[in-house]
Design an enzyme around this catalytic site. Structure first.
Site, short mmCIF file in Angstrom:
data_model
loop_
_atom_site.label_atom_id
_atom_site.label_comp_id
_atom_site.label_asym_id
_atom_site.label_seq_id
_atom_site.Cartn_x
_atom_site.Cartn_y
_atom_site.Cartn_z
N HIS A 125 39.05 45.07 45.19
CA HIS A 125 37.61 44.94 44.99
C HIS A 125 36.81 45.52 46.15
CE1 HIS A 125 38.08 42.67 41.34
NE2 HIS A 125 38.96 41.92 41.95
N ARG B 245 21.36 45.46 53.45
CA ARG B 245 21.84 46.08 54.68
C ARG B 245 22.07 47.56 54.42
NH1 ARG B 245 26.71 44.02 52.31
NH2 ARG B 245 27.88 45.83 51.61
#
Lengths: 198, 508
Positions: free
Chosen positions: B235, B293
């Site tokens: 993932h 971010r």
């Protein structure tokens, strides 16, 4: 072992990317370059495991080593490949054309051989430094080959540690939360009475 | 513009941020742990301050310490990079309380987006499609039964505070559900200090496409196009490209508009990324999360737009307005990024540690390397195993893939195992080259995670190994052994070889 110049021979074990094969070879440095041949003869009566399976048994390379640990080799057909190598402890790491190979000097050790290495091979060691998260087996318990026995955390990831062979847990050497170094024994396994066939 | 900025990170991102700061005439200050003395990010800054300790908790995650360092050195702002404290609202608040500008979104929008359940609700209210999910729940709750009743299996257990695949479990059967929820909860608690989990309908074989957004403090929000991030292991992304081979201009417009709507709903300021799952067949997409971010893969966006995203982050944080408008955003060519990890692709991606005995990155037209390591550096257990990112750009996709493939084959790394051969196998794979792939690519193509060396190359490798062993049997051995790390005694290394170790746990 081989020499830098002239004739040589030896045994090596390929440990990466395909693990465990021991092969015996001969080398010679001649006018055309460095000649290497796989030696398909049996070692002490035990057949070499697929030593030369599917591989050419001989190859001549023109090796140009620009500096220690790096070079360029040309095959007989003239194609050039860059390579680089470094010793990591007893392992020879070889980078060749984008792929990594790791070798060890076989030093007479046979694949599937017993003696000496047996108990060490049966124990479960920490593959890298980290913290023990869980111990999934207890002393006296029987474990199967490839059974998950310990879960560690290292580099922000969980590592599943499996038993390389079956046996009885003689001692659990660590507890959850404990920091371990690479190579530290996690479990001692007593081999069951079976032919140590891995 | 600021005069001095503290870079609260390490590795390639700290180097990369410092570089932009220098180019803007801003003095970058580095922080480093005891394990990172001599790391490239220290040299990239004009000042460097030691954070005592090695573990991330004591060093790069130590809010009080980092804020104090920033105040002591006279910095006006802090750039958090990605990871570590970058999405921690408490850190943004602590910076603000100390009078430091935080180069990123506000603590409020960070908190709202960091909670995946809240973020989904927000997107839903903004009219953006969202994957069906349950409220936060615990094993045995009525909400669990209701969700299973409605959506069935397989389903995903996800951490409310999650990200990066941590605290996430794929569950195929009812009887595995409670255990998976507990395990995910524990993992989430350890990773994020928040063990809440929820259930999400599993969308099989989606593509993972994200949209970069940029928003200033004056209500001006634009998007910078998409990044296709479907090649993942555990993932986590390993290869990204832009433009996505799966997007039509119409879909790109829709997803861009959706990304801007989410950013606006969150009151988002600075650079952020809205992640979507895309059904490659139907073209339907679902909001997944918004990352508050700078992303690891931001360089491919920079490559096709000719922009510096960190520069915009700094400008926006210093109070400048965004002078770009949506019509200025005209991508040119194609870019691909490969993340180079110290891990063994043939042993379940087990992380690999050791000294980088040789490290020779390639160079050439259209290549960019964002690297956090140098030759001779120790790759330690303490931090993320990503070593560097290689980015290739070209006027077209075919050439940029070719440039990448060639560069990967020339990338010399010895001392730790790396995923370089895997990256090359994927980039050279016919399905990848046709752009026909989804997040299941590595599972559907197990061959790329197996060694695929030709017999000819293997024979040559054996020959060269025999030759090299012979070379170092004599006088040369002293120089080659000096390459090995002190303390890397033959016995210790021989006893445990990282390539023989058990695999890392592959999350479902």
């Amino acid at each position: 072992m081989t020499q830098g110049q002239g004739q040589g021979h030896g045994e090596m074990r390929e440990t990466y990317p395909s693990a465990g094969e021991v092969y015996r070879y001969r080398t010679a440095e001649g006018e055309s370059g460095f000649t290497f041949s796989l030696d398909g003869a049996p070692l002490d009566g035990a057949p070499l495991e697929s030593a030369a399976a599917g591989l050419e048994s001989a190859i001549t390379l023109d090796i140009e080593s620009r500096e220690t640990g790096e070079g360029l080799c040309r095959t007989a057909s003239g194609r050039a490949y860059a390579f680089a190598w470094a010793w990591v402890g007893a392992e020879l790491h070889l980078w060749l054309d984008g792929d990594l190979f790791v070798f060890q000097r076989a030093e007479g050790r046979r694949r599937g051989g017993a003696a000496g290495g047996e108990s060490a091979a049966a124990d479960v060691l920490a593959p890298m430094p980290g913290a023990v998260l869980e111990v999934l087996v207890a002393e006296g318990e029987r474990v199967e080959r490839n059974q998950t026995v310990v879960i560690m955390e290292s580099m922000k990831m969980e590592l599943v540690i499996t038993a390389a062979r079956g046996g009885i847990v003689r001692r659990v050497a660590v507890q959850p939360g404990q920091q371990v170094e690479r190579g530290m024994r996690l479990l001692e396994l007593a081999p069951e009475n079976e032919s140590g066939n891995d | 513009m600021f005069a001095k900025v503290l870079v609260a990170n390490r590795g390639e991102i700290a180097v990369r941020v410092s570089q932009t700061l220098r180019a803007l005439g801003v003095a970058p200050v580095a922080v480093y742990s005891e394990a990172d003395a001599g790391a490239p990010h220290v040299a990239a800054a004009v000042e460097a301050v030691l954070l005592p300790g090695r573990a991330a908790e004591e060093t790069y995650l130590n809010i009080d310490r980092i804020v104090q360092v920033a105040l002591d050195c006279g910095a006006e702002a802090v750039h958090p990079g990605y990871g570590f404290l970058s999405e921690n609202p408490a850190f943004a608040l602590a910076c603000g309380a100390a009078g430091l500008s935080f180069i990123g979104p506000t603590a409020e929008s960070m908190a709202a987006l960091g909670d995946k359940v809240r973020a989904k609700d927000m997107a839903r209210r903004a009219g953006i499609p969202v994957a069906p999910s349950s409220p936060v729940c615990r094993p045995g709750d009525a909400a669990v039964g209701e969700f299973v009743e409605q959506w069935g299996f397989p389903l995903l257990v996800k951490a409310a505070a999650g990200g990066g695949g941590r605290g996430m479990r794929l569950v195929n059967r009812r009887r595995d559900l409670d255990g998976a929820m507990e395990l995910a909860g524990r993992e989430a608690l350890a990773a994020f200090g928040d063990g809440r989990v929820f259930l999400e309908h599993y969308i099989a074989n989606p593509r993972h496409v994200e949209v970069q957004v940029l928003a200033d403090g004056f209500g001006h929000t634009i998007h910078l196009g998409e990044r296709e991030c479907s090649i993942q292991r555990r993932h986590q992304k390993i290869i990204e490209e832009t433009p996505s081979p799966a997007l039509t201009p119409e879909l790109r417009r829709q997803m861009g508009a959706a990304a801007i709507a989410v950013a606006r709903a969150a009151g988002y300021v600075n650079a952020g990324t809205v992640e979507f799952l895309l059904d490659g067949q139907s073209g339907e997409f679902y909001f997944l999360e918004m990352n508050a971010r700078l992303q690891v893969e931001h360089p491919i966006t920079e490559a096709v737009l000719g922009l510096d995203l960190v520069e915009w982050q700094v400008r926006i944080a210093s109070g400048e307005s965004l002078t770009l408008v949506q019509d200025d955003i005209l991508p040119r060519g194609h870019a691909i990024e490969c993340r180079i990890y110290a891990e063994d692709p043939y042993r379940d991606f087990a992380p690999s540690t050791g000294r980088l005995l040789r490290w020779r990155p390639p160079s050439g037209p259209g290549l960019r390397l964002d690297s956090g390591v140098v030759q001779g550096q120790e790759v330690s257990i303490y931090y993320d195993p990503m070593l560097a990112k290689l980015i290739a750009w070209a006027p077209g996709r075919e050439l940029s893939l070719r440039r990448m493939e060639v560069a990967l084959a020339q990338f010399v790394a010895l001392g730790v195992a790396t995923n370089l051969p895997l990256l090359r196998a994927v980039v050279g794979h016919p399905q990848f080259q046709r752009g026909e792939y989804d997040t299941g690519f590595l599972e559907w193509n197990p061959a790329v995670t197996s060694p695929a060396t030709s017999d000819e190359l293997r024979t040559m490798a054996r020959a060269l190994a025999a030759w090299a062993a012979g070379q170092s049997a004599g006088a040369v051995s002293s120089s080659s052994s000096s390459l090995a790390a002190p303390g890397d005694g033959a016995a210790g290394r021989a006893a445990v070889n990282p390539w023989q170790s058990a695999g890392a746990r592959r999350l479902p």
